[in-house]
Design a protein around this motif. Sequence first.
Motif, PDB file in Angstrom:
ATOM      1  N   TYR A 128       5.997   8.490   6.317  1.00  0.00           N
ATOM      2  CA  TYR A 128       4.918   7.558   5.994  1.00  0.00           C
ATOM      3  C   TYR A 128       5.449   6.130   5.917  1.00  0.00           C
ATOM      4  CZ  TYR A 128       0.995   5.685   3.168  1.00  0.00           C
ATOM      5  OH  TYR A 128      -0.058   4.960   2.675  1.00  0.00           O
ATOM      6  N   PHE A 129       6.585   5.952   5.251  1.00  0.00           N
ATOM      7  CA  PHE A 129       7.159   4.613   5.123  1.00  0.00           C
ATOM      8  C   PHE A 129       7.604   4.079   6.478  1.00  0.00           C
ATOM      9  CE2 PHE A 129      10.328   1.412   4.486  1.00  0.00           C
ATOM     10  CZ  PHE A 129       9.846   0.682   3.418  1.00  0.00           C
ATOM     11  N   LEU A 157      -3.324   5.850  11.849  1.00  0.00           N
ATOM     12  CA  LEU A 157      -2.617   5.369  10.659  1.00  0.00           C
ATOM     13  C   LEU A 157      -3.548   5.204   9.468  1.00  0.00           C
ATOM     14  CD1 LEU A 157      -0.335   2.747  12.419  1.00  0.00           C
ATOM     15  CD2 LEU A 157       0.432   4.825  11.287  1.00  0.00           C
ATOM     16  N   GLY A 158      -4.747   4.700   9.725  1.00  0.00           N
ATOM     17  CA  GLY A 158      -5.701   4.535   8.635  1.00  0.00           C
ATOM     18  C   GLY A 158      -6.087   5.869   8.025  1.00  0.00           C
ATOM     19  N   GLN A 159      -6.308   6.874   8.869  1.00  0.00           N
ATOM     20  CA  GLN A 159      -6.664   8.206   8.385  1.00  0.00           C
ATOM     21  C   GLN A 159      -5.499   8.840   7.627  1.00  0.00           C
ATOM     22  OE1 GLN A 159      -7.646   9.843  12.200  1.00  0.00           O
ATOM     23  NE2 GLN A 159      -9.846   9.499  11.957  1.00  0.00           N
ATOM     24  N   VAL A 213       0.834  -1.207   0.000  1.00  0.00           N
ATOM     25  CA  VAL A 213       0.000   0.000   0.000  1.00  0.00           C
ATOM     26  C   VAL A 213       0.866   1.254   0.000  1.00  0.00           C
ATOM     27  CG1 VAL A 213      -1.665   1.347   1.340  1.00  0.00           C
ATOM     28  CG2 VAL A 213      -1.960  -1.129   1.112  1.00  0.00           C
ATOM     29  N   VAL A 214       1.867   1.264   0.875  1.00  0.00           N
ATOM     30  CA  VAL A 214       2.717   2.450   1.018  1.00  0.00           C
ATOM     31  C   VAL A 214       3.571   2.671  -0.225  1.00  0.00           C
ATOM     32  CG1 VAL A 214       4.613   3.459   2.345  1.00  0.00           C
ATOM     33  CG2 VAL A 214       2.724   2.325   3.532  1.00  0.00           C
ATOM     34  N   CYS A 267       9.823  -3.232  -4.387  1.00  0.00           N
ATOM     35  CA  CYS A 267       8.892  -4.239  -3.855  1.00  0.00           C
ATOM     36  C   CYS A 267       7.461  -3.795  -4.092  1.00  0.00           C
ATOM     37  CB  CYS A 267       9.134  -4.454  -2.365  1.00  0.00           C
ATOM     38  SG  CYS A 267      10.824  -4.856  -1.917  1.00  0.00           S
ATOM     39  N   ARG A 268       7.056  -3.746  -5.337  1.00  0.00           N
ATOM     40  CA  ARG A 268       5.704  -3.287  -5.656  1.00  0.00           C
ATOM     41  C   ARG A 268       4.646  -4.234  -5.108  1.00  0.00           C
ATOM     42  NH1 ARG A 268       4.998  -0.590 -11.595  1.00  0.00           N
ATOM     43  NH2 ARG A 268       6.625   0.990 -11.421  1.00  0.00           N
ATOM     44  N   SER A 269       4.904  -5.506  -5.190  1.00  0.00           N
ATOM     45  CA  SER A 269       3.931  -6.486  -4.708  1.00  0.00           C
ATOM     46  C   SER A 269       4.679  -7.657  -4.107  1.00  0.00           C
ATOM     47  CB  SER A 269       3.027  -6.961  -5.858  1.00  0.00           C
ATOM     48  OG  SER A 269       2.118  -7.933  -5.391  1.00  0.00           O
TER      49      SER A 269
END
Length: 269
Positions: free
Chosen positions: A178-179, A151-153, A41-42, A69-71
Amino acid sequence: MGKSKLALHNPPGPIKEPGMMKIPYVDHFPGRITSMCKLDVVVNAIREKLTRQQLKLFKDDIFGHFLQCRSYPFSGVIVHNILLRQVSHGDGNDKDELWFQVGDHLIRLSIGEWCLVTGLCYGEKVFLTKHKTNHRLLNKYFGGRIRDINLGQFEEIFMNLRIKTMNDTDALKIAMFYFADRVLHGRKDHCQINFNLLNEVDDINHFRSIPWGRLSWETIYKSIDNVLNGKAKKFKKASAENPLHRIEKYNFYGFTSAVHVSEEVFFIT
């Protein structure tokens, strides 16, 4: 996160018997893990929101290699079965290594292997300092909402920020914060963001000097060492009371994506 086989460790002397495992084989149980780490997600959000120049700055900085590391799917089944095989080691006071019995082998995951896999700085134990910045980033970009962002917000706020129009250095700082807070700390959505860390990143050279490998290791060590405490007994009791209770669910905190990489590199290869 790179691969190595250095951690397949067969110490001299007899292999520990299964009875010395923290959870004996007879008490093993099926489990379903929910990972609190939001690496995909990040990484996708940072790629989407930053300008080409801002993204280049991030790529060239301490967390830049994670953009590759996209996925990376998290296999709770594999990790759960590794966690079940943790064994006690020494007097239990060494916080720099964890041991697991896999087949006939004792396998070690230490802070050295952790930093090798994550590419993060080893360093010495440090304590974050409270820089007197008067919450500059918080006031300028987040409306001064002190103690009022979880964190969700923050994920939603980050996606709505006009990052492409802001100062490139501030954009880099916010992305790095954020990371660090969402990936390396790996907590539940309802937990508040680390406001002190948002101040730390405003002194970006100081932020870069923090040994993130050690800090993330300390979080994951505590998580691995405690996450299954009482779970075997809880599963046995719940199964006795309800025959339909066939799996124990639990949360896994910290940089759990790196744990998954570690077990592929060190436990399977």
